[in-house]
Design a protein around this motif. Structure first.
Motif, PDB file in Angstrom:
ATOM      1  N   LEU A   1     -11.481  -4.077  21.123  1.00 27.92           N
ATOM      2  CA  LEU A   1     -10.403  -3.255  20.576  1.00 27.92           C
ATOM      3  C   LEU A   1     -10.870  -2.714  19.229  1.00 27.92           C
ATOM      4  N   GLY A   2     -10.704  -1.410  19.049  1.00 31.32           N
ATOM      5  CA  GLY A   2     -11.077  -0.777  17.780  1.00 31.32           C
ATOM      6  C   GLY A   2      -9.873  -0.121  17.127  1.00 31.32           C
ATOM      7  N   VAL A   3      -9.757  -0.259  15.801  1.00 25.25           N
ATOM      8  CA  VAL A   3      -8.640   0.321  15.053  1.00 25.25           C
ATOM      9  C   VAL A   3      -9.182   1.070  13.838  1.00 25.25           C
ATOM     10  N   GLN A   4      -8.746   2.306  13.680  1.00 23.73           N
ATOM     11  CA  GLN A   4      -9.007   3.082  12.467  1.00 23.73           C
ATOM     12  C   GLN A   4      -7.674   3.325  11.763  1.00 23.73           C
ATOM     13  N   ILE A   5      -7.634   3.065  10.461  1.00 24.47           N
ATOM     14  CA  ILE A   5      -6.448   3.379   9.660  1.00 24.47           C
ATOM     15  C   ILE A   5      -6.876   4.352   8.570  1.00 24.47           C
ATOM     16  N   PHE A   6      -6.286   5.541   8.601  1.00 22.47           N
ATOM     17  CA  PHE A   6      -6.567   6.586   7.610  1.00 22.47           C
ATOM     18  C   PHE A   6      -5.441   6.615   6.577  1.00 22.47           C
ATOM     19  N   GLY A   7      -5.786   6.952   5.351  1.00 25.27           N
ATOM     20  CA  GLY A   7      -4.728   7.003   4.345  1.00 25.27           C
ATOM     21  C   GLY A   7      -5.018   7.953   3.206  1.00 25.27           C
ATOM     22  N   LYS A   8      -3.944   8.480   2.663  1.00 30.76           N
ATOM     23  CA  LYS A   8      -3.985   9.182   1.380  1.00 30.76           C
ATOM     24  C   LYS A   8      -3.077   8.397   0.452  1.00 30.76           C
ATOM     25  N   PRO A   9      -3.641   7.643  -0.497  1.00 31.01           N
ATOM     26  CA  PRO A   9      -2.812   6.774  -1.343  1.00 31.01           C
ATOM     27  C   PRO A   9      -1.965   7.564  -2.327  1.00 31.01           C
TER      28      PRO A   9
ATOM     29  N   TYR B   1       0.867  -1.178   0.000  1.00 27.04           N
ATOM     30  CA  TYR B   1       0.000   0.000   0.000  1.00 27.04           C
ATOM     31  C   TYR B   1       0.905   1.229   0.000  1.00 27.04           C
ATOM     32  N   GLU B   2       1.031   1.865  -1.174  1.00 29.12           N
ATOM     33  CA  GLU B   2       1.863   3.068  -1.298  1.00 29.12           C
ATOM     34  C   GLU B   2       1.034   4.283  -0.895  1.00 29.12           C
ATOM     35  N   TYR B   3       1.567   5.083   0.002  1.00 31.07           N
ATOM     36  CA  TYR B   3       0.781   6.199   0.521  1.00 31.07           C
ATOM     37  C   TYR B   3       1.604   7.470   0.611  1.00 31.07           C
ATOM     38  N   VAL B   4       0.876   8.591   0.611  1.00 29.00           N
ATOM     39  CA  VAL B   4       1.476   9.885   0.895  1.00 29.00           C
ATOM     40  C   VAL B   4       1.520  10.082   2.397  1.00 29.00           C
ATOM     41  N   MET B   5       0.452   9.717   3.074  1.00 22.14           N
ATOM     42  CA  MET B   5       0.404   9.777   4.531  1.00 22.14           C
ATOM     43  C   MET B   5      -0.562   8.719   5.034  1.00 22.14           C
ATOM     44  N   ILE B   6      -0.342   8.294   6.265  1.00 23.76           N
ATOM     45  CA  ILE B   6      -1.165   7.267   6.879  1.00 23.76           C
ATOM     46  C   ILE B   6      -1.298   7.586   8.365  1.00 23.76           C
ATOM     47  N   GLY B   7      -2.452   7.287   8.954  1.00 22.13           N
ATOM     48  CA  GLY B   7      -2.684   7.585  10.368  1.00 22.13           C
ATOM     49  C   GLY B   7      -3.435   6.449  11.042  1.00 22.13           C
ATOM     50  N   GLU B   8      -3.334   6.407  12.350  1.00 25.66           N
ATOM     51  CA  GLU B   8      -3.965   5.314  13.102  1.00 25.66           C
ATOM     52  C   GLU B   8      -4.584   5.833  14.393  1.00 25.66           C
ATOM     53  N   ASN B   9      -5.829   5.437  14.628  1.00 24.04           N
ATOM     54  CA  ASN B   9      -6.487   5.608  15.925  1.00 24.04           C
ATOM     55  C   ASN B   9      -6.753   4.224  16.503  1.00 24.04           C
ATOM     56  N   ILE B  10      -6.471   4.046  17.784  1.00 22.22           N
ATOM     57  CA  ILE B  10      -6.773   2.771  18.444  1.00 22.22           C
ATOM     58  C   ILE B  10      -7.489   3.061  19.764  1.00 22.22           C
TER      59      ILE B  10
END
Length: 303
Positions: free
Chosen positions: A204-212, A146-155
């Motif tokens: 447990l909850g996980v959010q993964i945000f991304g700008k591909p 997964y190639e990305y410009v930026m990626i973020g995570e909420n847990i």
């Protein structure tokens, strides 16, 4: 007396012949094609033209982790239930209610990353953005290309009553809220699950945000290769032209054949210059196109 007169006439004839040849040579040389004098300057201008570079590596791709991870410490309801679709929907509700932000799109690859993160935290009994062995959202992204410009995570860890309550808890935390409302993100992956953590059943909850990276304009690397090839060709042509010009300038033709040779070399030189200048125009056009692509790509990385 007659012999002296004859000798004088012969000498006069020789002088006249040499003078005539010299005059002819001068006339022929003056009628030769003019040497193109701007070739070096034009090539110098071209090679001073900057070819821009993508700033991708300078951005330093990294997880935009929201510290600290969110842990539910209150008395937990026994009927807690979280769903992937519900968390996804309530996240976009919050984006709409807080500035009508663009809806995040579902991403199968980000779902995979979120699921891998959730399973790893339960399996290795840690609750952090980076595992004891160094695993993170970014390393999971690399595993699945997964190639990305930026990626973020909420847990979040705890028995939240439902999907809405979990997302609201994240929204009440500045770091997690910043991820949810970040306008640069375009995609969202979700994973939720219940398992044993530190001796008790919990969610447990996980959010993964991304700008591909695919959301940014492409850069034609074949064009860059063509520019490099053409510049090498220009360098070779310039070397040939400079050597030929030096040779021409050292010539002093006196006979008709020498002048003919001189003129032929001038024609060859001017032909090289014409080829050089045509190639310069081509490279300038290619460079402008390539730099426009780089500008658009870099703007996408920064916005």
């Amino acid at each position: 007396m007659k012999k002296a007169l004859a000798l004088a006439l012969i000498l006069t004839a020789v002088i006249v012949v040499f003078a005539f040849k010299s005059q002819v040579a001068t006339i022929l040389k003056s009628n030769a094609p003019a040497l193109e004098k701007n070739a070096e300057k034009k090539i110098g201008d071209l090679f001073n033209q900057e070819i821009k570079q993508p700033i991708f590596d300078a951005i330093k791709k990294k997880v935009i982790a929201s510290p600290p991870p969110l842990r539910q410490t209150e008395v937990n309801p026994s009927n807690a239930l979280l769903t992937k679709n519900g968390v996804f929907a309530w996240t976009n509700v919050q984006r709409f209610q807080n500035g009508s932000l663009p809806t995040l799109l579902p991403s199968f690859k980000l779902d995979q990353i979120a699921e891998a993160r959730l399973k790893d935290m339960f399996a290795n009994q840690y609750f952090e953005h980076v595992s004891p062995s160094g695993e993170s959202a970014s390393t999971e992204a690399k595993k699945i290309n997964y190639e990305y410009v930026m990626i973020g995570e909420n847990i979040a860890l705890g028995n939240f009553e439902n999907d809405q309550k979990l997302v609201e808890a994240w929204m009440n935390s500045p770091g997690h809220r910043a991820n949810i409302l970040n306008t640069r993100y375009q995609e969202l992956g979700i994973a939720v699950g219940e398992d044993t953590f530190e001796g008790r059943k919990t969610w447990l909850g996980v959010q993964i945000f991304g700008k591909p990276l695919s959301s940014c304009p492409s850069i034609d690397q074949n064009l860059k290769s063509q520019i490099d090839l053409n510049k090498d060709k220009l360098d070779n042509l310039q070397t040939q032209a400079s050597a030929l010009k030096t040779e021409i300038e050292s010539m002093n033709p006196q006979t008709k054949e020498e002048v003919k040779t001189y003129n032929q070399k001038v024609d060859v030189y001017n032909g090289l210059v014409a080829e050089i200048n045509a190639l310069i125009s081509e490279v300038k056009s290619e460079t402008q196109t390539y730099n426009s692509q780089i500008n658009a790509f870099n703007a996408c990385l920064s916005n």
